[in-house]
Scaffold this motif. Structure first.
Motif, PDB file in Angstrom:
ATOM      1  N   LEU A  61     -10.500  -7.686   7.606  1.00  0.00           N
ATOM      2  CA  LEU A  61      -9.992  -7.396   6.268  1.00  0.00           C
ATOM      3  C   LEU A  61      -8.504  -7.021   6.313  1.00  0.00           C
ATOM      4  O   LEU A  61      -7.716  -7.476   5.476  1.00  0.00           O
ATOM      5  N   VAL A  62      -8.118  -6.230   7.309  1.00  0.00           N
ATOM      6  CA  VAL A  62      -6.707  -5.843   7.440  1.00  0.00           C
ATOM      7  C   VAL A  62      -5.837  -7.084   7.630  1.00  0.00           C
ATOM      8  O   VAL A  62      -4.807  -7.257   6.967  1.00  0.00           O
ATOM      9  N   GLN A  63      -6.270  -7.991   8.526  1.00  0.00           N
ATOM     10  CA  GLN A  63      -5.508  -9.210   8.766  1.00  0.00           C
ATOM     11  C   GLN A  63      -5.444 -10.078   7.508  1.00  0.00           C
ATOM     12  O   GLN A  63      -4.407 -10.649   7.177  1.00  0.00           O
ATOM     13  N   GLY A  64      -6.579 -10.124   6.783  1.00  0.00           N
ATOM     14  CA  GLY A  64      -6.632 -10.902   5.541  1.00  0.00           C
ATOM     15  C   GLY A  64      -5.647 -10.386   4.503  1.00  0.00           C
ATOM     16  O   GLY A  64      -4.983 -11.166   3.812  1.00  0.00           O
ATOM     17  N   ILE A  65      -5.532  -9.055   4.405  1.00  0.00           N
ATOM     18  CA  ILE A  65      -4.594  -8.447   3.451  1.00  0.00           C
ATOM     19  C   ILE A  65      -3.161  -8.810   3.836  1.00  0.00           C
ATOM     20  O   ILE A  65      -2.357  -9.233   2.991  1.00  0.00           O
ATOM     21  N   TYR A  66      -2.845  -8.654   5.138  1.00  0.00           N
ATOM     22  CA  TYR A  66      -1.482  -8.984   5.609  1.00  0.00           C
ATOM     23  C   TYR A  66      -1.143 -10.444   5.328  1.00  0.00           C
ATOM     24  O   TYR A  66      -0.036 -10.767   4.866  1.00  0.00           O
ATOM     25  N   ASP A  67      -2.088 -11.341   5.602  1.00  0.00           N
ATOM     26  CA  ASP A  67      -1.848 -12.778   5.408  1.00  0.00           C
ATOM     27  C   ASP A  67      -1.506 -13.077   3.943  1.00  0.00           C
ATOM     28  O   ASP A  67      -0.595 -13.867   3.661  1.00  0.00           O
ATOM     29  N   ASN A  81      -3.789 -15.685  -9.157  1.00  0.00           N
ATOM     30  CA  ASN A  81      -3.109 -15.498  -7.879  1.00  0.00           C
ATOM     31  C   ASN A  81      -3.892 -14.632  -6.899  1.00  0.00           C
ATOM     32  O   ASN A  81      -3.428 -14.335  -5.808  1.00  0.00           O
ATOM     33  N   VAL A  82      -5.098 -14.196  -7.294  1.00  0.00           N
ATOM     34  CA  VAL A  82      -5.937 -13.397  -6.383  1.00  0.00           C
ATOM     35  C   VAL A  82      -6.683 -14.354  -5.453  1.00  0.00           C
ATOM     36  O   VAL A  82      -7.497 -15.160  -5.892  1.00  0.00           O
ATOM     37  N   LEU A 113      -0.369 -10.895   1.558  1.00  0.00           N
ATOM     38  CA  LEU A 113       0.883 -10.259   1.138  1.00  0.00           C
ATOM     39  C   LEU A 113       2.093 -11.035   1.649  1.00  0.00           C
ATOM     40  O   LEU A 113       3.116 -11.135   0.967  1.00  0.00           O
ATOM     41  N   ASN A 114       1.963 -11.610   2.843  1.00  0.00           N
ATOM     42  CA  ASN A 114       3.085 -12.355   3.445  1.00  0.00           C
ATOM     43  C   ASN A 114       3.447 -13.607   2.653  1.00  0.00           C
ATOM     44  O   ASN A 114       4.590 -14.080   2.708  1.00  0.00           O
ATOM     45  N   VAL A 115       2.475 -14.167   1.921  1.00  0.00           N
ATOM     46  CA  VAL A 115       2.763 -15.392   1.162  1.00  0.00           C
ATOM     47  C   VAL A 115       2.788 -15.132  -0.352  1.00  0.00           C
ATOM     48  O   VAL A 115       2.729 -16.062  -1.157  1.00  0.00           O
ATOM     49  N   GLY A 116       2.865 -13.851  -0.737  1.00  0.00           N
ATOM     50  CA  GLY A 116       3.014 -13.505  -2.157  1.00  0.00           C
ATOM     51  C   GLY A 116       1.765 -13.655  -2.988  1.00  0.00           C
ATOM     52  O   GLY A 116       1.837 -13.799  -4.218  1.00  0.00           O
ATOM     53  N   GLU A 117       0.590 -13.633  -2.329  1.00  0.00           N
ATOM     54  CA  GLU A 117      -0.661 -13.697  -3.084  1.00  0.00           C
ATOM     55  C   GLU A 117      -1.210 -12.285  -3.297  1.00  0.00           C
ATOM     56  O   GLU A 117      -0.729 -11.327  -2.688  1.00  0.00           O
ATOM     57  N   GLN A 118      -2.210 -12.167  -4.163  1.00  0.00           N
ATOM     58  CA  GLN A 118      -2.718 -10.839  -4.535  1.00  0.00           C
ATOM     59  C   GLN A 118      -4.120 -10.580  -3.980  1.00  0.00           C
ATOM     60  O   GLN A 118      -4.878 -11.506  -3.691  1.00  0.00           O
TER      61      GLN A 118
END
Length: 730
Positions: free
Chosen positions: A409-415, A552-553, A417-422
Motif C-alpha cells: 500500500l505504501v508503494q502504491g501511494i508513492y507511485d 483521477n482516483v 503521487l509521483n504521477v499526479g494521481e489521487q
C-alpha cells in the motif's frame, strides 16, 4: 358537509380526538390542515387526520379555535402513508404525523422571510441633500433593492430613504425573500448523454413500468461506475415529460452536494433539496417551493421521501442497501420500504438502485415481487479496478510487529503521487486510537456510562465515548496500577492522518469523518477541493465509501477490512461485502485503470473473497442459504424490543414480565427469544435488555406487542423501543 374533525395533537397519546368545526372554518378545514385546539385547559397545535358527520361524543365536543395557513400541510396520500407507518412500525400516530412533516414547516412561528425593498417612483427634484441624491443615483443605476443593501451602497442610514418616501419619490414595500441553499452557485447546464446498451435496456424497463397503470418496483443492479445516475436523470425527464413529479433519495448528506449539482445541472430550478444540513429557513422555503409546484423534483436524505410532490411519477432510492435509510428513533421506519409503499399508494414507479443490493431486495426479485434491471459493464467500457487482498498477519511477521500500512500500500501511494494521481484511504473508525490500555495490568479506559472502551483523540488530548459523547482527560498514569506508560491500542482516522503526514510529508491530505465534518458546508468544501485536484489523498470513514465520482482516483486502500466482521450481527458478512465493493468502486472511474488494496487479518473470509472477485450472485446465494437455515431475514421479519433504564434490576424484571405476557398471546409461528442483555449492555448510562421475535408475517408480532403494550404499564424509569425489521442487533 362534515361538521366534525378528527385531530391528533402534538403530544404522543396514540389516539385521535373529535372536535366540532365552527361554521366559519368549514370551507377551509381539510384532512392535513394544521389547527389550534383547546386541550385540557391549554391550547395545542394538531393536525386534522379525518372528517366525519357524526361523533359518539357529540354533546361533549369542543370547537377548533383556528386554522394555521391557507392550505393543508399534509396531502391525503402522505397522511395515509403516516397511518401505514404508525401501524407497521408500532409507533404512535402523532410521531408518524410529525415524521412526514419537517419541524421547520410545522413549528410555531414557521414563516417565509420578509424584507423591505425600495423602488423609485419619481424624478430627481432640484433641491435634494447629498445623501438623498446618493440614494437616487443608486436606484437609477441598479433598480429596486432591499433597504439594507441600499443603505450600504449609498453610504447612508434609513433616514434619507424615509424622507424621500414621505415626499412620494420612492416606495418602500415588504416582499417575500426566498432562502436559497444554492444562492451564488453557478452550474453549467448538461444535456443527456448517449447511453450504452445496458443503460438503454435498464431505462426502457423503468419507463415501461412508469407507463403502466400499476407500475412495478424495479431493482437497478449496476456495478460501480456503470452509469446509474444518468439512467435516473433520463427516467426523471420521462416523468417531467408526462407532467409528473419525482423524488430522489440519497443515503448520506455527504453525497447530497455532488448528487444535487448533477441534477440541477440537468433540470435547473425545478430541483429542490431537503436534508438536515440546511438551515431551518432554507428547509422551510424549499419545502414550500415543492408544495406550491415551483419545484417538481425533490432530492435529499431519508425525510425527503415525504416531500409534498404532486402527481409523483417516479421515486428513486439510490444506494438502497444503506442502513442510513433506517431511522433510529420512533417511528423506526426504513425509507426504502416506505418508498415502495408510497409508490403503491400513489401508483408510481419506484427504482431501487445499488451495486450491492440488500439481500431483502435480491430475494424480492427472486420471488417476482420486483423487476430486475442489470448493468454489469462500466461506462465507456472502463475496466473494473484490480482488487488485491494483503494478509496483514504476514506483514506483521515481516516487520516483527503489527503494522498499519503494508509495504504494497505504501508503494502504491508513492507511485500514484509521483504521477499526479489521487488516492482514497478508507478506515471505518474515527479518532486516534480505539482504546487506551495499560501494558502492566491490562486496565482499559472504559466509559462509565456505556459498556464500551473510550476512544483517544490526540489533537484534543482527550478520551471520548462514541456512543454517548462523554469526554474525559487522559490520565497521567494508569488508574489501576499507577504505571506511567499507557499504550494506545488500535487506531482511528486521526492516527492514520498523523502517520500519512510522516510517510508523505508533501502530500495534501484531508480527513472526512464526523469529527471534521461539523460545519454546514464542510462536505462540499472538501469534495470540491479533491475534485479540482487541490488534495492528493482523501482519508475517511464510510461517508467516502460510496456514490462519489472522482476520475483521477486510481488507488483505493482499505485498512482493517475485516473490522466490521467482528460485530455480533448476522448481517456482518453482508455489510462487509457491500462496504468493500462500494469503496473499491471509487477507483478507476476515469480514463486510467484503478487498483484497490484491501488489508485484512482474515483475508480468506467469504465476504472478502466475494468482494475481491466482485461476485455478488455467489455471495448472495451463500449468505441466503445460511439465513434460510436460521430463519433470518429475508426469510422472516425481525422485531427487536429493547427495554432500557438506569436500574438493571428494574429493566430485567420489566423485560421478563413483558415477555411472559407476550408469550401467552403470540401465535406458534413466531420464534421468540426470551429477554437477554443487549450486545451493548449499557449505553448513555442506561442498561439494555432485548427480546427478539421472528416470523414470516409482521402483523403476527406487532398485534400481540400492541395488545401487551396497552395492558401493561411500564414502571417509572424503564422505557421500551420497538424496532420492526431491525437492521442492527446492538
Amino acid at each position: 358537509m362534515a361538521r366534525i374533525a378528527k385531530v391528533v395533537v402534538e403530544i404522543s397519546l396514540d389516539r385521535e380526538f373529535d372536535y366540532n368545526i365552527p361554521a366559519h372554518l368549514q370551507p377551509t378545514i381539510k384532512v392535513g390542515s394544521q389547527v389550534n385546539v383547546p386541550f385540557h385547559g391549554r391550547n395545542l397545535r394538531g393536525f386534522v387526520v379525518g372528517l366525519a358527520s357524526f361523533s359518539a361524543y357529540a354533546d361533549k365536543l369542543k370547537e377548533i379555535d383556528s386554522v394555521v395557513g391557507e392550505k393543508p400541510l399534509i396531502p391525503d396520500e402522505i397522511m395515509k402513508l403516516a397511518y401505514w407507518i404508525a401501524d407497521y412500525y408500532c409507533a404512535p400516530i402523532e410521531q408518524a404525523v410529525r415524521t412526514v412533516l419537517p419541524s421547520a414547516v410545522r413549528r410555531h412561528g414557521a414563516r417565509h422571510k420578509k424584507q423591505r425593498f425600495v423602488a423609485l417612483t419619481g424624478k430627481v427634484p432640484e433641491k435634494i441633500t447629498a445623501l438623498q441624491d446618493a440614494v437616487f443615483r443608486t436606484l437609477e443605476q441598479l433598480g429596486s433593492m432591499s433597504v439594507s443593501e441600499l443603505c450600504e451602497r449609498a453610504g447612508c442610514t434609513e433616514s434619507p430613504i424615509k424622507t424621500l418616501e414621505k415626499k412620494g419619490l420612492v416606495t418602500i414595500s415588504e416582499e417575500t425573500v426566498q432562502r436559497d441553499p444554492h444562492a451564488g452557485m453557478e452550474l453549467l447546464r448538461t444535456q443527456p448523454f448517449d447511453l450504452m446498451v445496458e443503460q438503454k435496456v435498464a431505462l426502457d424497463k423503468i419507463c415501461a413500468s412508469m407507463d403502466l397503470k400499476k407500475p412495478k418496483t424495479v431493482l437497478l443492479h449496476g456495478v460501480t461506475g456503470s452509469g446509474k445516475t444518468e439512467v435516473y436523470l433520463q427516467a426523471l425527464q420521462h416523468a417531467l415529460d408526462k407532467g409528473q413529479g419525482a423524488i430522489v433519495l440519497v443515503p448520506e448528506i455527504s453525497l447530497t452536494p455532488q448528487t444535487v449539482d448533477r441534477f440541477r445541472s440537468r433540470f435547473g430550478d425545478c430541483v429542490a433539496v431537503l436534508h438536515s444540513n440546511l438551515s431551518d429557513g432554507e428547509r422551510h422555503d424549499e419545502w414550500h417551493r415543492i408544495r406550491d409546484g415551483k419545484a417538481q423534483i425533490a432530492i435529499g436524505a431519508r425525510s425527503a421521501l415525504f416531500a409534498p410532490v404532486e402527481n409523483v411519477g417516479l421515486i428513486v432510492v439510490d444506494e438502497e442497501h444503506e442502513p442510513t435509510y433506517k431511522q433510529d428513533e420512533s417511528p423506526r421506519y426504513n425509507a426504502r420500504d416506505v418508498a415502495v409503499m408510497r409508490g403503491h399508494l400513489e401508483t408510481c414507479c419506484v427504482v431501487l438502485g445499488s451495486a450491492t443490493p440488500a439481500l431483502e431486495s435480491f430475494a424480492n426479485v427472486k420471488s417476482g415481487r420486483y423487476e430486475l434491471a442489470e448493468m454489469v459493464q462500466r461506462v465507456d467500457d472502463r475496466s473494473m479496478p484490480l482488487m488485491r487482498v494483503v494478509d496483514m498477519r504476514i506483514e506483521a511477521e515481516k516487520e516483527g510487529r503489527p503494522t498499519i500500512f503494508s509495504a504494497e500500500l505504501v508503494q502504491g501511494i508513492y507511485d500514484r503521487l509521483n504521477v499526479g494521481e489521487q488516492v482514497i484511504l478508507f478506515l471505518n473508525r474515527r479518532g486516534f486510537s480505539s482504546s487506551i490500555q495499560c501494558e502492566m495490568c491490562g486496565y482499559v479506559a472504559e466509559c462509565t456510562e456505556c459498556s464500551i472502551s473510550m476512544t483517544y483523540h490526540k489533537r484534543a488530548n482527550k478520551m471520548m465515548c462514541h456512543i454517548c459523547g462523554r469526554e474525559e482527560k487522559v490520565p497521567d498514569k494508569c488508574p489501576s496500577c499507577g504505571d506511567l506508560n499507557f499504550k494506545y491500542a488500535g487506531m482511528g482516522t486521526q492516527k492514520i492522518e498523523e502517520i500519512l503526514e510522516k510517510l508523505c510529508p508533501k502530500a495534501r491530505v484531508a480527513r472526512m469523518d464526523s469529527d471534521t465534518m461539523r460545519k454546514k458546508d464542510s462536505y462540499r468544501t472538501v469534495l470540491d477541493k479533491f475534485k479540482t485536484g487541490k488534495l492528493d489523498i482523501l482519508l475517511g470513514t464510510q461517508m467516502i465509501a460510496k456514490g462519489l465520482d472522482f476520475p483521477n482516483v486510481t488507488l483505493v486502500g482499505v485498512l482493517y477490512a475485516d473490522m466490521s466482521l467482528q460485530v455480533p450481527d448476522f448481517r456482518a458478512g453482508e455489510r462487509t461485502f457491500q462496504l468493500l465493493t462500494q469503496v473499491a468502486g471509487r477507483a478507476g472511474r476515469g480514463e486510467k485503470a484503478g487498483e484497490v488494496i484491501v488489508q485484512a487479518y482474515t483475508p480468506h473470509h467469504p465476504a472478502i473473497q466475494a468482494a475481491r472477485n466482485l461476485d455478488y450472485e455467489g455471495f448472495c446465494s451463500q449468505d441466503l442459504e445460511f439465513r434460510r437455515e436460521l430463519g433470518y431475514p429475508p426469510f422472516s421479519h425481525l422485531v427487536l424490543l429493547t427495554f432500557k433504564g438506569e436500574s438493571e434490576v428494574d429493566v430485567m424484571t420489566t423485560a421478563d414480565k413483558f415477555f411472559q405476557s407476550l408469550e401467552s398471546v403470540l401465535p406458534e409461528s413466531v420464534n421468540a427469544v426470551p429477554p437477554m442483555p443487549a450486545p451493548l449492555a449499557r449505553a448513555k448510562g442506561f442498561w439494555r435488555y432485548q427480546i427478539m421475535l421472528r416470523c414470516e408475517h409482521t402483523v403476527k408480532m406487532t398485534k400481540p406487542i400492541r395488545h401487551v403494550q396497552n395492558r401493561m404499564r411500564l414502571p417509572k424509569g424503564v422505557s421500551l423501543s420497538i424496532d420492526v425489521d431491525a437492521l442492527s442487533l446492538l
